[in-house]
Write a protein that holds these residues in place. Structure first.
Motif, mmCIF file in Angstrom:
data_model
loop_
_atom_site.group_PDB
_atom_site.id
_atom_site.type_symbol
_atom_site.label_atom_id
_atom_site.label_comp_id
_atom_site.label_asym_id
_atom_site.label_seq_id
_atom_site.Cartn_x
_atom_site.Cartn_y
_atom_site.Cartn_z
ATOM 1 N N HIS A 1 54.471 81.511 5.894
ATOM 2 C CA HIS A 1 53.266 80.666 4.700
ATOM 3 C C HIS A 1 53.816 79.348 4.469
ATOM 4 N N LEU A 2 54.872 79.020 4.586
ATOM 5 C CA LEU A 2 56.032 77.852 3.965
ATOM 6 C C LEU A 2 55.979 77.418 5.306
ATOM 7 N N VAL A 3 56.318 75.631 4.307
ATOM 8 C CA VAL A 3 56.460 74.368 5.672
ATOM 9 C C VAL A 3 57.372 74.223 4.852
ATOM 10 N N TYR A 4 58.256 73.733 6.098
ATOM 11 C CA TYR A 4 59.984 72.514 6.035
ATOM 12 C C TYR A 4 60.263 71.449 6.281
ATOM 13 N N ARG A 5 60.333 70.359 5.921
ATOM 14 C CA ARG A 5 60.723 69.497 6.368
ATOM 15 C C ARG A 5 62.625 69.209 6.623
ATOM 16 N N PHE A 6 62.420 68.526 7.993
ATOM 17 C CA PHE A 6 64.054 68.657 8.180
ATOM 18 C C PHE A 6 64.456 67.381 8.762
ATOM 19 N N GLN A 7 65.819 67.052 8.634
ATOM 20 C CA GLN A 7 66.269 66.485 9.199
ATOM 21 C C GLN A 7 68.020 66.931 10.095
ATOM 22 N N ASP A 8 68.074 67.319 11.260
ATOM 23 C CA ASP A 8 68.983 67.660 11.668
ATOM 24 C C ASP A 8 68.918 69.022 11.085
ATOM 25 N N ARG A 9 70.354 69.438 10.552
ATOM 26 C CA ARG A 9 70.638 70.576 9.692
ATOM 27 C C ARG A 9 70.319 70.380 8.813
ATOM 28 N N PHE A 10 69.475 69.310 7.628
ATOM 29 C CA PHE A 10 69.331 69.549 6.405
ATOM 30 C C PHE A 10 67.495 69.580 6.382
ATOM 31 N N PHE A 11 67.472 70.218 5.413
ATOM 32 C CA PHE A 11 65.682 70.346 5.069
ATOM 33 C C PHE A 11 65.413 71.059 3.725
#
Length: 199
Positions: A12-22
Motif C-alpha cells: 500500500h506504500l510508495v517509496y522514492r529512491f535514489q540509488d540506495r537512499f529512500f
C-alpha cells in the motif's frame, strides 16, 4: 529532485529512491513538496546563521530510516562549503543498539557512511543518543564542538511496521509506533493534532 529519483510501489506504500537512499511517500507522511520545502528552508537557515564553514556542524536526524532526505541535505551543505558535517541518525528501524533490522536499511546506512566519510553515529532511539549527555560523551561532545541542528520532519516511527495499526481515516486520530521491552529503547511520544484540511 524529481529527475534524480524514482518511485517504487511496495504494497500500500510508495517509496522514492535514489540509488540506495529512500523515503516513504504516503498521505500519512510528509509529501514530496513539504520535504523539498523543508530541505531548502533548512539549508537557507544554516547559511544565514552559521557563517564559519569550517566550524563543526552536527545534524541529528529523528526518523531517518532510508536517509534520502539526509543525503540531499548533506550534498547541499557540502555544495555551500561546509567542511566538517557530522550526522547522528535515529530511527526505531535501526534497532535498540543501532543494528539494522532490515537489509534495505543496512544498504542505506552503508551508502550514507560512504557519503559522510564515516562521520556518522547510528541510534535506535532518541533516548540512546540524548542520554549520553549524562555519560559525558556523545551528545555532550557534539554540543561542545560547534553548532547542532535537530531534524524531524516525520515522527521517528515505522510505516512498514505500523501499517496495520495506523488509522487512515482523516476524521480519526492516528497513533503509530512499536512497543519495546526496555524503556531506554523507546522514543518520545509525539502527538500531532491539526485540522485534516491543513495536513
Amino acid at each position: 529532485m524529481m529527475n534524480q529519483t524514482h518511485l517504487r510501489p511496495h504494497g500500500h506504500l510508495v517509496y522514492r529512491f535514489q540509488d540506495r537512499f529512500f523515503w516513504c511517500e504516503h498521505d500519512d507522511v510528509s509529501s514530496l513538496r513539504s520535504r523539498v520545502s523543508y530541505i531548502n528552508t533548512l539549508i537557507n537557515h544554516i547559511r544565514q546563521t552559521i557563517h564559519n564553514r569550517a566550524q563543526p556542524l552536527t545534524l541529528i536526524s529523528l526518523g531517518a530510516v532510508g536517509l534520502l532526505m539526509d543525503s540531499f541535505i548533506h550534498v547541499q551543505l557540502q555544495g555551500n562549503g561546509y567542511q566538517d558535517i557530522n550526522w547522528r541518525v535515529i530511527d526505531v528501524e535501526y534497532g535498540p543498539d543501532g543494528t539494522q533490522r532490515c537489509l534495505s536499511h543496512r544498504d542505506s546506512l552503508d551508502a550514507f557512511i560512504a557519503l559522510t566519510k564515516e562521520k556518522l553515529a547510528v541510534y535506535g532511539s532518541d533516548q540512546r543518543y540524548f542520554n549520553t549527555f549524562m555519560d559525558g560523551n556523545g551528545a555532550t561532545n557534539d554540543r561542545g564542538r560547534g553548532a547542532t541542528v535537530l531534524l524531524g520532519i516525520d515522527p521517528p516511527t515505522s510505516s512498514s511496521q505500523a501499517l496495520g495499526m495506523a488509522c487512515f481515516d482523516p476524521q480519526s486520530m492516528s497513533v503509530k509506533g512499536r512497543t519495546v521491552e526496555d524503556i531506554t529503547d523507546a522514543n518520545r511520544l509525539y502527538l500531532i493534532a491539526c485540522d485534516p484540511e491543513l495536513y
